[in-house]
Motif scaffolding. Structure first.
Motif, PDB file in Angstrom:
ATOM      1  N   SER A 278       0.945  -1.272   0.027  1.00  0.00           N
ATOM      2  CA  SER A 278       0.128  -0.008  -0.023  1.00  0.00           C
ATOM      3  C   SER A 278       0.952   1.298  -0.006  1.00  0.00           C
ATOM      4  O   SER A 278       2.020   1.221   0.724  1.00  0.00           O
ATOM      5  CB  SER A 278      -0.822   0.088   1.209  1.00  0.00           C
ATOM      6  OG  SER A 278      -1.797   0.913   1.359  1.00  0.00           O
ATOM      7  N   PHE A 279       0.276   2.191  -0.649  1.00  0.00           N
ATOM      8  CA  PHE A 279       1.219   3.421  -0.720  1.00  0.00           C
ATOM      9  C   PHE A 279       0.509   4.613   0.279  1.00  0.00           C
ATOM     10  O   PHE A 279       1.045   5.743   0.310  1.00  0.00           O
ATOM     11  CB  PHE A 279       1.171   4.183  -2.180  1.00  0.00           C
ATOM     12  CG  PHE A 279      -0.059   4.727  -2.695  1.00  0.00           C
ATOM     13  CD1 PHE A 279      -0.633   5.976  -2.522  1.00  0.00           C
ATOM     14  CD2 PHE A 279      -0.808   3.651  -3.297  1.00  0.00           C
ATOM     15  CE1 PHE A 279      -1.739   6.282  -3.343  1.00  0.00           C
ATOM     16  CE2 PHE A 279      -2.213   4.034  -3.762  1.00  0.00           C
ATOM     17  CZ  PHE A 279      -2.435   5.398  -3.649  1.00  0.00           C
TER      18      PHE A 279
ATOM     19  N   SER B 219       1.210   5.684 -14.483  1.00  0.00           N
ATOM     20  CA  SER B 219       0.633   4.396 -15.112  1.00  0.00           C
ATOM     21  C   SER B 219      -0.998   4.632 -15.052  1.00  0.00           C
ATOM     22  O   SER B 219      -1.983   3.708 -15.730  1.00  0.00           O
ATOM     23  CB  SER B 219       0.903   3.122 -14.258  1.00  0.00           C
ATOM     24  OG  SER B 219       0.388   3.332 -12.711  1.00  0.00           O
ATOM     25  N   ILE B 220      -1.705   5.184 -14.015  1.00  0.00           N
ATOM     26  CA  ILE B 220      -3.170   5.372 -13.914  1.00  0.00           C
ATOM     27  C   ILE B 220      -3.391   6.381 -15.100  1.00  0.00           C
ATOM     28  O   ILE B 220      -4.632   6.186 -15.935  1.00  0.00           O
ATOM     29  CB  ILE B 220      -3.478   6.026 -12.581  1.00  0.00           C
ATOM     30  CG1 ILE B 220      -3.267   5.118 -11.390  1.00  0.00           C
ATOM     31  CG2 ILE B 220      -5.102   6.615 -12.734  1.00  0.00           C
ATOM     32  CD1 ILE B 220      -3.514   5.777 -10.026  1.00  0.00           C
ATOM     33  N   GLU B 221      -2.612   7.492 -15.493  1.00  0.00           N
ATOM     34  CA  GLU B 221      -2.924   8.312 -16.556  1.00  0.00           C
ATOM     35  C   GLU B 221      -2.832   7.530 -17.545  1.00  0.00           C
ATOM     36  O   GLU B 221      -3.790   7.790 -18.442  1.00  0.00           O
ATOM     37  CB  GLU B 221      -1.684   9.460 -16.643  1.00  0.00           C
ATOM     38  CG  GLU B 221      -1.689  10.382 -15.392  1.00  0.00           C
ATOM     39  CD  GLU B 221      -2.742  11.319 -15.656  1.00  0.00           C
ATOM     40  OE1 GLU B 221      -3.660  11.456 -16.528  1.00  0.00           O
ATOM     41  OE2 GLU B 221      -2.911  12.392 -14.634  1.00  0.00           O
ATOM     42  N   ASP B 222      -2.102   6.849 -17.962  1.00  0.00           N
ATOM     43  CA  ASP B 222      -1.837   5.938 -19.146  1.00  0.00           C
ATOM     44  C   ASP B 222      -3.089   5.144 -19.368  1.00  0.00           C
ATOM     45  O   ASP B 222      -3.776   4.780 -20.451  1.00  0.00           O
ATOM     46  CB  ASP B 222      -0.462   5.069 -19.348  1.00  0.00           C
ATOM     47  CG  ASP B 222       0.691   5.879 -19.454  1.00  0.00           C
ATOM     48  OD1 ASP B 222       0.464   7.032 -19.613  1.00  0.00           O
ATOM     49  OD2 ASP B 222       1.795   5.571 -18.828  1.00  0.00           O
ATOM     50  N   TYR B 223      -3.604   4.442 -18.410  1.00  0.00           N
ATOM     51  CA  TYR B 223      -4.542   3.449 -18.284  1.00  0.00           C
ATOM     52  C   TYR B 223      -5.799   4.194 -18.523  1.00  0.00           C
ATOM     53  O   TYR B 223      -6.688   3.561 -19.520  1.00  0.00           O
ATOM     54  CB  TYR B 223      -4.675   2.697 -16.973  1.00  0.00           C
ATOM     55  CG  TYR B 223      -6.059   2.096 -16.669  1.00  0.00           C
ATOM     56  CD1 TYR B 223      -6.253   0.855 -17.491  1.00  0.00           C
ATOM     57  CD2 TYR B 223      -6.899   2.763 -15.965  1.00  0.00           C
ATOM     58  CE1 TYR B 223      -7.493   0.077 -17.224  1.00  0.00           C
ATOM     59  CE2 TYR B 223      -8.221   2.162 -15.733  1.00  0.00           C
ATOM     60  CZ  TYR B 223      -8.438   0.725 -16.441  1.00  0.00           C
ATOM     61  OH  TYR B 223      -9.687   0.293 -16.166  1.00  0.00           O
TER      62      TYR B 223
ATOM     63  N   SER C 144      -3.211  14.637  -7.354  1.00  0.00           N
ATOM     64  CA  SER C 144      -3.036  13.217  -6.953  1.00  0.00           C
ATOM     65  C   SER C 144      -4.287  12.290  -7.135  1.00  0.00           C
ATOM     66  O   SER C 144      -5.438  12.791  -7.296  1.00  0.00           O
ATOM     67  CB  SER C 144      -2.826  13.521  -5.390  1.00  0.00           C
ATOM     68  OG  SER C 144      -2.972  12.121  -4.840  1.00  0.00           O
ATOM     69  N   TYR C 145      -4.042  11.255  -7.295  1.00  0.00           N
ATOM     70  CA  TYR C 145      -4.896  10.133  -7.554  1.00  0.00           C
ATOM     71  C   TYR C 145      -5.417   9.412  -6.031  1.00  0.00           C
ATOM     72  O   TYR C 145      -6.152   8.356  -6.091  1.00  0.00           O
ATOM     73  CB  TYR C 145      -4.813   8.993  -8.543  1.00  0.00           C
ATOM     74  CG  TYR C 145      -4.807   9.415  -9.864  1.00  0.00           C
ATOM     75  CD1 TYR C 145      -6.068   9.401 -10.667  1.00  0.00           C
ATOM     76  CD2 TYR C 145      -3.814   9.961 -10.660  1.00  0.00           C
ATOM     77  CE1 TYR C 145      -6.377   9.790 -11.873  1.00  0.00           C
ATOM     78  CE2 TYR C 145      -4.015  10.460 -12.019  1.00  0.00           C
ATOM     79  CZ  TYR C 145      -5.284  10.331 -12.607  1.00  0.00           C
ATOM     80  OH  TYR C 145      -5.304  10.556 -13.862  1.00  0.00           O
TER      81      TYR C 145
ATOM     82  N   ARG D  43       4.954   8.910  -8.254  1.00  0.00           N
ATOM     83  CA  ARG D  43       4.739   9.662  -9.456  1.00  0.00           C
ATOM     84  C   ARG D  43       4.650   8.427 -10.495  1.00  0.00           C
ATOM     85  O   ARG D  43       4.048   8.650 -11.676  1.00  0.00           O
ATOM     86  CB  ARG D  43       5.991  10.270  -9.843  1.00  0.00           C
ATOM     87  CG  ARG D  43       6.202  11.567  -9.106  1.00  0.00           C
ATOM     88  CD  ARG D  43       7.356  12.459  -9.283  1.00  0.00           C
ATOM     89  NE  ARG D  43       8.592  11.710  -8.643  1.00  0.00           N
ATOM     90  CZ  ARG D  43       9.787  12.089  -8.573  1.00  0.00           C
ATOM     91  NH1 ARG D  43      10.233  13.074  -9.254  1.00  0.00           N
ATOM     92  NH2 ARG D  43      10.821  11.617  -8.009  1.00  0.00           N
ATOM     93  N   LEU D  44       5.329   7.260 -10.520  1.00  0.00           N
ATOM     94  CA  LEU D  44       5.469   6.280 -11.764  1.00  0.00           C
ATOM     95  C   LEU D  44       3.978   5.682 -11.481  1.00  0.00           C
ATOM     96  O   LEU D  44       3.337   5.138 -12.388  1.00  0.00           O
ATOM     97  CB  LEU D  44       6.685   5.271 -11.446  1.00  0.00           C
ATOM     98  CG  LEU D  44       7.972   5.687 -11.792  1.00  0.00           C
ATOM     99  CD1 LEU D  44       8.799   4.587 -11.294  1.00  0.00           C
ATOM    100  CD2 LEU D  44       7.917   6.176 -13.065  1.00  0.00           C
TER     101      LEU D  44
END
Length: 318
Positions: free
Chosen positions: A236-237, A255-259, A301-302, A250-251
């Motif tokens: 968990s983050f 990955s969420i943005e790309d998805y 932030s997500y 950030r990474l």
């Protein structure tokens, strides 16, 4: 005829032996079962058994920090002495070893006796053995009753904290608000708060103040064991206390943005909006509705939570 007192004494001794076997981390589960079975079903010992038993009793008087290297001590400290726990009159390597196998905690400050593991001399606790003259540890604190023989290990006693701490004394100062020693390099940004370290680790539940494990502070100013943080962040983050991000995201957010670019929402959800709360900036904002992810429009932030979902834009509560 055996008296009732003698029977109770035998039963008490048997329970103590069984407890000691359970608490011996050097034994495998099968070996523990064999030894307990042997205790419960005794047989007449042979001459060979008597020799083995003598060796076993002799080895039980010592414990190792590193058995392969024959370094005496325990998993917590290197030292050449056993300490007598006044609470239960048992010989232990340290208070942590005691607490791991007992339902009560050992008062480190009440320890007055030690037993040298080199010559087995029982004596008042001290840095050197009065019989064989060997040093029990290169560090000794008569206030904390702490003995440690770890090579190159720096320890100092803070009278204001009331305990011994790991590190070089010159690199720490005592913060009277936090009521704990803080690294000098963190003087300006350690997030000073009343009794900050007098809390439990949110991951393992162990009390942080007085722990011999490395302590770290998260970006959200919460304290936990460094080892616990490393293991927890594998799954968990989010901080287990306030849910703020505790590592570099950030990474992960990329990955969420790309998805989200690759997998668009169905058209029927186009006009739906969600009012969200951001766990990082602690603010509310409105985001395009998504089945899983919602970006904070303020800090990007997500790490967010949905408060409500409606058709159209609703910004009440900002």
């Amino acid at each position: 005829m055996v008296s009732q007192t003698a029977i109770e004494a035998q039963q008490s001794m048997l329970r103590t032996k069984i407890k000691a076997i359970y608490g011996d981390s050097a034994l495998s589960e099968s070996e523990k079962a064999k030894r307990i079975q042997s205790l419960m079903s005794p047989r007449k010992p042979s001459a060979k058994d008597d020799t083995v038993d003598k060796i076993t009793r002799r080895m039980a008087r010592v414990s190792f920090n590193d058995k392969a290297q024959t370094i005496l001590g325990c998993s917590h400290y290197q030292l050449k002495a056993k300490l007598l726990a006044p609470c239960c009159d048992s010989w232990v390597s340290c208070r942590f070893c005691h607490d791991e196998v007992n339902s009560h905690a050992m008062d480190r400050f009440s320890v007055n006796e030690m037993k040298c593991m080199l010559c087995q001399e029982e004596q008042p606790i001290a840095q050197d053995c009065r019989k064989c003259k060997q040093q029990m540890g290169c560090y000794y604190c008569h206030k904390c009753r702490l003995i440690d023989d770890g090579p190159g290990k720096s320890i100092f006693h803070c009278d204001q904290c009331g305990i011994c701490l790991s590190g070089e004394k010159s690199k720490f100062y005592h913060c009277h608000i936090c009521e704990a020693c803080v690294a000098v390099e963190a003087r300006s940004n350690h997030g000073c708060a009343e009794k900050k370290l007098h809390c439990d680790c949110p991951v393992c539940g162990e009390h942080i103040f007085g722990s011999n494990k490395a302590i770290v502070q998260t970006k959200c100013q919460h304290m936990m064991h460094e080892e616990c943080l490393q293991k927890y962040s594998e799954h968990s983050f989010k901080c287990p206390i306030c849910s703020a991000s505790i590592c570099d995201t950030r990474l992960f957010f990329k990955s969420i943005e790309d998805y989200m670019k690759a997998c668009t929402m169905p058209r029927e959800y186009k006009d739906m909006k969600s009012q969200i709360h951001c766990n990082d900036c602690r603010q509310r904002s409105v985001a395009q509705y998504h089945f899983v992810y919602h970006k904070c429009s303020l800090c990007r932030s997500y790490n967010t939570s949905i408060l409500s979902t409606t058709r159209g834009i609703g910004v009440a509560g900002q």
